[in-house]
Design a protein around this motif. Structure first.
Motif, PDB file in Angstrom:
ATOM      1  N   SER A 183       0.806  -1.218   0.000  1.00 15.75           N
ATOM      2  CA  SER A 183       0.000   0.000   0.000  1.00 15.75           C
ATOM      3  C   SER A 183       0.838   1.266   0.000  1.00 15.75           C
ATOM      4  CB  SER A 183      -0.936   0.019   1.220  1.00 15.75           C
ATOM      5  OG  SER A 183      -1.938  -0.955   1.088  1.00 15.75           O
ATOM      6  N   GLY A 184       2.117   1.173   0.325  1.00 13.17           N
ATOM      7  CA  GLY A 184       2.944   2.376   0.338  1.00 13.17           C
ATOM      8  C   GLY A 184       4.398   2.051   0.589  1.00 13.17           C
ATOM      9  N   ALA A 185       5.266   2.969   0.184  1.00 13.52           N
ATOM     10  CA  ALA A 185       6.696   2.869   0.480  1.00 13.52           C
ATOM     11  C   ALA A 185       7.268   4.273   0.443  1.00 13.52           C
ATOM     12  CB  ALA A 185       7.403   1.967  -0.531  1.00 13.52           C
ATOM     13  N   TRP A 186       8.245   4.523   1.292  1.00 14.56           N
ATOM     14  CA  TRP A 186       8.844   5.857   1.358  1.00 14.56           C
ATOM     15  C   TRP A 186      10.262   5.752   1.919  1.00 14.56           C
ATOM     16  CZ3 TRP A 186       4.820   4.140   4.381  1.00 14.56           C
ATOM     17  CH2 TRP A 186       5.083   3.973   5.745  1.00 14.56           C
ATOM     18  N   ALA A 187      11.067   6.754   1.598  1.00 12.64           N
ATOM     19  CA  ALA A 187      12.413   6.827   2.158  1.00 12.64           C
ATOM     20  C   ALA A 187      12.312   7.279   3.603  1.00 12.64           C
ATOM     21  CB  ALA A 187      13.267   7.805   1.356  1.00 12.64           C
ATOM     22  N   HIS A 188      12.910   6.511   4.480  1.00 15.16           N
ATOM     23  CA  HIS A 188      12.953   6.877   5.901  1.00 15.16           C
ATOM     24  C   HIS A 188      14.058   7.903   6.127  1.00 15.16           C
ATOM     25  CE1 HIS A 188      13.526   6.344  10.256  1.00 15.16           C
ATOM     26  NE2 HIS A 188      12.304   5.845  10.274  1.00 15.16           N
ATOM     27  N   ASP A 189      15.156   7.722   5.441  1.00 13.62           N
ATOM     28  CA  ASP A 189      16.262   8.678   5.372  1.00 13.62           C
ATOM     29  C   ASP A 189      17.091   8.255   4.162  1.00 13.62           C
ATOM     30  OD1 ASP A 189      17.910   6.523   6.245  1.00 13.62           O
ATOM     31  OD2 ASP A 189      17.609   7.090   8.335  1.00 13.62           O
ATOM     32  N   PHE A 193      14.887  -3.254  -5.945  1.00 10.71           N
ATOM     33  CA  PHE A 193      14.633  -1.905  -6.416  1.00 10.71           C
ATOM     34  C   PHE A 193      14.932  -1.804  -7.905  1.00 10.71           C
ATOM     35  CE2 PHE A 193      15.404  -1.636  -1.918  1.00 10.71           C
ATOM     36  CZ  PHE A 193      14.456  -0.734  -1.478  1.00 10.71           C
ATOM     37  N   ALA A 194      14.177  -0.964  -8.595  1.00 15.03           N
ATOM     38  CA  ALA A 194      14.306  -0.831 -10.044  1.00 15.03           C
ATOM     39  C   ALA A 194      15.732  -0.453 -10.421  1.00 15.03           C
ATOM     40  CB  ALA A 194      13.333   0.230 -10.554  1.00 15.03           C
ATOM     41  N   GLY A 195      16.266  -1.154 -11.397  1.00 21.18           N
ATOM     42  CA  GLY A 195      17.589  -0.833 -11.907  1.00 21.18           C
ATOM     43  C   GLY A 195      18.728  -1.263 -11.023  1.00 21.18           C
ATOM     44  N   ASP A 196      18.443  -1.938  -9.922  1.00 20.45           N
ATOM     45  CA  ASP A 196      19.488  -2.393  -8.996  1.00 20.45           C
ATOM     46  C   ASP A 196      20.396  -1.249  -8.554  1.00 20.45           C
ATOM     47  OD1 ASP A 196      19.870  -5.504 -10.812  1.00 20.45           O
ATOM     48  OD2 ASP A 196      18.596  -5.026  -9.089  1.00 20.45           O
ATOM     49  N   LEU A 197      19.790  -0.048  -8.393  1.00 15.81           N
ATOM     50  CA  LEU A 197      20.589   1.110  -7.994  1.00 15.81           C
ATOM     51  C   LEU A 197      20.802   1.148  -6.491  1.00 15.81           C
ATOM     52  CD1 LEU A 197      18.989   3.748 -10.377  1.00 15.81           C
ATOM     53  CD2 LEU A 197      21.191   2.591 -10.637  1.00 15.81           C
ATOM     54  N   ILE A 198      19.859   0.612  -5.732  1.00  8.62           N
ATOM     55  CA  ILE A 198      20.043   0.440  -4.295  1.00  8.62           C
ATOM     56  C   ILE A 198      19.647  -0.991  -3.941  1.00  8.62           C
ATOM     57  CG2 ILE A 198      19.769   2.866  -3.654  1.00  8.62           C
ATOM     58  CD1 ILE A 198      16.904   2.324  -2.925  1.00  8.62           C
ATOM     59  N   LEU A 244      20.301   8.156  -3.748  1.00  8.60           N
ATOM     60  CA  LEU A 244      20.549   9.411  -4.449  1.00  8.60           C
ATOM     61  C   LEU A 244      19.291  10.250  -4.285  1.00  8.60           C
ATOM     62  CD1 LEU A 244      22.344  11.158  -6.270  1.00  8.60           C
ATOM     63  CD2 LEU A 244      21.216  10.088  -8.245  1.00  8.60           C
ATOM     64  N   PRO A 245      19.278  11.225  -3.345  1.00 16.43           N
ATOM     65  CA  PRO A 245      18.040  11.951  -3.040  1.00 16.43           C
ATOM     66  C   PRO A 245      17.378  12.536  -4.287  1.00 16.43           C
ATOM     67  CG  PRO A 245      19.725  12.478  -1.431  1.00 16.43           C
ATOM     68  CD  PRO A 245      20.407  11.666  -2.503  1.00 16.43           C
ATOM     69  N   GLY A 246      16.080  12.247  -4.416  1.00 12.12           N
ATOM     70  CA  GLY A 246      15.302  12.766  -5.523  1.00 12.12           C
ATOM     71  C   GLY A 246      15.162  11.812  -6.691  1.00 12.12           C
ATOM     72  N   ARG A 247      15.975  10.792  -6.760  1.00 10.48           N
ATOM     73  CA  ARG A 247      15.855   9.828  -7.858  1.00 10.48           C
ATOM     74  C   ARG A 247      14.622   8.951  -7.612  1.00 10.48           C
ATOM     75  NH1 ARG A 247      20.951   6.158  -8.624  1.00 10.48           N
ATOM     76  NH2 ARG A 247      20.266   5.418  -6.556  1.00 10.48           N
ATOM     77  N   ILE A 248      13.808   8.775  -8.655  1.00 10.87           N
ATOM     78  CA  ILE A 248      12.610   7.946  -8.528  1.00 10.87           C
ATOM     79  C   ILE A 248      12.982   6.479  -8.698  1.00 10.87           C
ATOM     80  CG2 ILE A 248      10.306   7.484  -9.421  1.00 10.87           C
ATOM     81  CD1 ILE A 248      10.632  10.220  -8.108  1.00 10.87           C
ATOM     82  N   THR A 249      12.535   5.675  -7.749  1.00 18.29           N
ATOM     83  CA  THR A 249      12.774   4.235  -7.832  1.00 18.29           C
ATOM     84  C   THR A 249      11.467   3.504  -7.574  1.00 18.29           C
ATOM     85  OG1 THR A 249      14.223   2.443  -7.093  1.00 18.29           O
ATOM     86  CG2 THR A 249      13.312   3.885  -5.388  1.00 18.29           C
ATOM     87  N   THR A 250      11.436   2.237  -7.881  1.00 19.46           N
ATOM     88  CA  THR A 250      10.272   1.386  -7.614  1.00 19.46           C
ATOM     89  C   THR A 250      10.734   0.163  -6.847  1.00 19.46           C
ATOM     90  OG1 THR A 250       9.138   2.091  -9.637  1.00 19.46           O
ATOM     91  CG2 THR A 250       8.399   0.040  -8.634  1.00 19.46           C
ATOM     92  N   ILE A 251      10.085  -0.098  -5.724  1.00 19.14           N
ATOM     93  CA  ILE A 251      10.396  -1.301  -4.966  1.00 19.14           C
ATOM     94  C   ILE A 251       9.476  -2.426  -5.424  1.00 19.14           C
ATOM     95  CG2 ILE A 251       8.847  -0.710  -3.035  1.00 19.14           C
ATOM     96  CD1 ILE A 251      10.936  -2.062  -1.198  1.00 19.14           C
ATOM     97  N   SER A 296       6.224   3.055  -6.248  1.00 17.52           N
ATOM     98  CA  SER A 296       7.241   4.021  -6.664  1.00 17.52           C
ATOM     99  C   SER A 296       7.334   5.174  -5.673  1.00 17.52           C
ATOM    100  CB  SER A 296       6.916   4.574  -8.055  1.00 17.52           C
ATOM    101  OG  SER A 296       6.956   3.550  -9.028  1.00 17.52           O
ATOM    102  N   PHE A 297       8.551   5.644  -5.439  1.00 20.50           N
ATOM    103  CA  PHE A 297       8.775   6.754  -4.521  1.00 20.50           C
ATOM    104  C   PHE A 297      10.121   7.404  -4.849  1.00 20.50           C
ATOM    105  CE2 PHE A 297      10.699   3.045  -2.698  1.00 20.50           C
ATOM    106  CZ  PHE A 297      11.866   3.489  -2.093  1.00 20.50           C
ATOM    107  N   ALA A 298      10.381   8.555  -4.239  1.00 16.41           N
ATOM    108  CA  ALA A 298      11.643   9.259  -4.431  1.00 16.41           C
ATOM    109  C   ALA A 298      12.631   8.829  -3.358  1.00 16.41           C
ATOM    110  CB  ALA A 298      11.435  10.765  -4.379  1.00 16.41           C
ATOM    111  N   GLU A 299      13.848   8.559  -3.745  1.00 17.71           N
ATOM    112  CA  GLU A 299      14.874   8.144  -2.798  1.00 17.71           C
ATOM    113  C   GLU A 299      15.305   9.309  -1.900  1.00 17.71           C
ATOM    114  OE1 GLU A 299      18.242   6.235  -4.577  1.00 17.71           O
ATOM    115  OE2 GLU A 299      17.031   5.290  -6.136  1.00 17.71           O
ATOM    116  N   GLY A 300      15.709   8.978  -0.683  1.00 22.25           N
ATOM    117  CA  GLY A 300      16.356   9.930   0.209  1.00 22.25           C
ATOM    118  C   GLY A 300      15.478  11.088   0.652  1.00 22.25           C
ATOM    119  N   ILE A 301      16.110  12.067   1.306  1.00 23.10           N
ATOM    120  CA  ILE A 301      15.439  13.283   1.760  1.00 23.10           C
ATOM    121  C   ILE A 301      15.565  14.320   0.656  1.00 23.10           C
ATOM    122  CG2 ILE A 301      15.279  15.018   3.564  1.00 23.10           C
ATOM    123  CD1 ILE A 301      14.790  12.181   4.555  1.00 23.10           C
TER     124      ILE A 301
END
Length: 680
Positions: A258-264, A289-294, A317-324, A346-351
């Motif tokens: 139902s949701g996902a978000w960057a904690h930090d 994570f999409a693209g194996d970036l994290i 990478l703060p602001g990069r859009i990823t999908t878990i 989908s959510f934005a990485e980092g703060i």
């Protein structure tokens, strides 16, 4: 259907105390049976909570209705909704089975009966108190024909838990679902064979992430032995609102993401629609994570809320859009996670900085790049109103401000520093600009109050030309440059403004007034019926010919930019003539203290248009109690500029606690007051 619908803090407190004292103790039965007019103050006692959603909770009488018991309907008119609008917050406080007392004004919201305790809104006040626990009454067995939108008993069972069963000749089957906004989904429940009997709408009711109504919408064609939930009235239809898969739908729901978000910058939280199995949820290999970036390094299920899993990850990478993408996670009942979109988010990485959320190159065409994405950001709170609050970063200048409209999940006040995660949207999305804001979403529940912010709240001084009111593209009335866009949500001061009745042939709308300087360099201030959009009084009515200095928030709605003053102290009145300003004070002028906020000494400056025999400067706390008499009664002063200092102590020399204080200038029967913030 039922019938349609003080200057200082001490004044407000007295008003609320009077309203509370005059509330009539009654029952839900009497309220629902029209014993009261809208706006009447009521108290209901010893009632049980049957469900909580984003904006309030449902209550029900424990005993039967004596008026309808002889007719076989002892639970008729036994339910009611309590609207809090998250102020005071019920989230994480009120639960099903709580026994409560509720006091507040009764009203009808689009024919939906409620006690409205959304404190801070015009005409609202009230409170609730948990006094114990109780067993909820069983849902009332009814037919679809009784309680659908045209059903004869629907009105009487509004806000009451009801149940619809299959029979020997018909079965219950889920029809198609369709989305109604960002936090409410509705689907059809039909009797099979279709057409033989009836159908009713079923709703996922504005879910509170910490409360009920977070079940998974079933697939079309799903067969049920029964469906139960609270009967609600929403978008002109009566609907059943189930609260839980197992209890109300008789099925084990899958653990949809139902949701996902960057904690930090090194952690991600994942929120499932139902409680998840500990073993499968804590396997980091089940999260990609999409693209194996994290990468997920570890996973831990929340000890209190088994719907949340905390992931430690490699650096973001703060602001990069990823999908878990989640796989192989089971619910506590053993249901597998579905494949496809229901297992990803989908959510934005980092703060992400507020500036990066707000910035656009083209003020006319561009929207925030994070629209419809969950973003985590941080900032200092500049103002709180109900479920709304405003964030500011850096110097509070262009693109450094953001309006937030999402659950706070805890107390917050101006001057606090917070971290919050929520989706970004452009409010009025069909408009070429919209207003960028964070909004609520089921499954997103991250909010942390870090305490007092390091830097002070900044008020930027801007010109009327920068806040030109009409940004509609192509209407031909003004240049279509949308200059105010960078200032939306900002706390600003605009000077040298003259009040007029109309601008360029347009009449003021919604009770606002036009402020104009030099032809088209004009903006608009929202002072509706002597209240602003926050429901707070602006006691002196603005009149044509007044010259004013206005402080407030830049707001965009219905194609118009406007300034919303926070309170009466945000409007200062002038005439032409004062030597250091193109306007003269109407008798007296009280300036904002500097510095503000302050920790040591602050200066309070004021101007007198003429000599005065009795000038006072007094400091009050938020209860209205006098703290310091800085300039005693009977002080005579000549015309001109004057200044007094306050060191944060009372008349006995005792240091005062951090918080908001008011200072008042009184001159020969006239007075002005402002607010300031003391920080130790």
């Amino acid at each position: 259907m039922k019938h349609s619908i003080a200057f200082l803090a001490i004044g407000l407190m007295l008003a609320l105390a009077f309203a509370s004292a005059s509330a009539v103790e009654t029952t839900i039965f009497e309220i629902q049976e029209l014993a009261f007019e809208e706006g009447d103050s009521v108290t209901v006692d010893n009632v049980v909570v049957t469900g909580t959603d984003l904006y309030g909770f449902f209550i029900q009488e424990l005993g039967p209705n004596p008026n309808w018991e002889p007719f076989g309907h002892p639970r008729l008119y036994s339910g009611l909704y309590v609207h809090t609008h998250n102020n005071p917050s019920h989230q994480g406080v009120v639960s099903r089975g709580d026994l409560v007392t509720v006091t507040g004004p009764y009203n009808e919201y689009f024919f939906f009966s409620q006690i409205n305790i959304a404190v801070g809104y015009p005409g609202t006040w009230g409170s609730f108190e948990i006094i114990g626990t109780a067993t909820e009454p069983d849902p009332v067995p009814l037919s679809m024909e009784d309680i659908n939108t045209d059903g004869p008993l629907a009105e009487g069972y509004e806000s009451v838990p009801v149940v619809v069963d299959s029979s020997a000749t018909t079965a219950l089957i889920a029809g198609p679902s369709w989305e109604q906004g960002t936090d409410s989904w509705t689907w059809w429940l039909r009797e099979q064979p279709y057409g033989a009997a009836d159908s009713i709408m079923v709703q996922r009711r504005n879910p509170d992430p910490q409360g009920d109504f977070l079940y998974t919408i079933p697939d079309s064609g799903q067969v049920f032995d029964y469906v139960q939930g609270i009967l609600v009235y929403h978008y002109s239809n009566f609907k059943i609102a189930p609260r839980d898969c197992v209890e109300d739908l008789g099925m084990n729901c899958p653990p949809v993401v139902s949701g996902a978000w960057a904690h930090d910058n090194n952690h991600v939280d994942v929120f499932f629609a139902v409680d998840v199995d500990e073993t499968t949820a804590q396997n980091p290999l089940n999260y990609a994570f999409a693209g194996d970036l994290i990468f997920a390094l570890s996973a831990e299920r929340n000890t209190d809320d088994h719907r949340i899993v905390h992931l430690e990850t490699t650096a973001h990478l703060p602001g990069r859009i990823t999908t878990i993408q989640v796989s192989n996670v089971l619910s506590e009942e053993g249901e597998p996670i579905p494949s496809g979109e229901q297992a990803q988010y989908s959510f934005a990485e980092g703060i992400v900085n507020i500036y990066d959320i707000q910035y656009v190159d083209d003020f006319i065409e561009d929207a925030s790049e994070f629209v419809d994405k969950v973003v985590t950001t941080t900032g200092r709170v500049t103002h709180v109103f109900g479920n709304y609050y405003y964030l500011q970063s850096g110097d509070g200048g262009q693109f450094n401000n953001l309006q937030v409209y999402s659950p706070r999940l805890g107390p917050v006040a101006a001057g606090d520093s917070v971290i919050v995660a929520a989706p970004i949207e452009e409010y009025f999305p069909l408009d070429p600009h919209g207003e960028t804001e964070m909004t609520g979403d089921p499954g997103i529940q991250y909010f942390v109050n870090l305490g007092p912010a390091v830097g002070p709240i900044v008020i930027n001084e801007v010109s009327a030309a920068e806040l030109i009111y009409d940004a509609q593209e192509g209407d031909g009335s003004l240049p279509d440059d949308n200059l105010p866009e960078p200032w939306e949500g900002a706390l600003v001061t605009v000077t040298e403004l003259a009040v007029v009745d109309t601008v360029l042939g347009f009449d003021p709308a919604w009770g606002e007034v036009w402020l104009i300087v030099g032809g088209t360099d004009s903006c608009r201030v929202d002072v509706n019926d002597r209240r602003n959009d926050y429901g707070e009084h602006i006691y002196r009515e603005l009149e044509p010919g007044d010259s004013v200095r206005v402080t407030g928030f830049v707001n965009y709605s219905y194609g118009i930019y406007k300034i919303i003053p926070r309170n009466a102290w945000d409007i200062e009145y002038y005439n032409v003539g004062v030597e250091d300003s193109p306007f003269e004070v109407k008798g007296i002028m009280l300036r904002q203290n500097t510095p503000n906020p302050f920790g040591g000494m602050t200066e309070i400056r004021f101007n007198l248009n003429g000599s005065a025999r009795d000038v006072r400067i007094e400091i009050f706390d938020v209860t209205g109690a006098l703290v310091r008499d800085c300039l005693p009664r009977g002080t005579a002063l000549p015309a001109g500029k004057h200044m007094v200092e306050w060191d944060g102590t009372n008349d006995r020399g005792e240091r005062q606690a951090s918080g908001n204080y008011f200072y008042r200038l009184s001159v020969d029967g006239q007075s002005k007051a402002k607010q300031m913030l003391l920080l130790k």
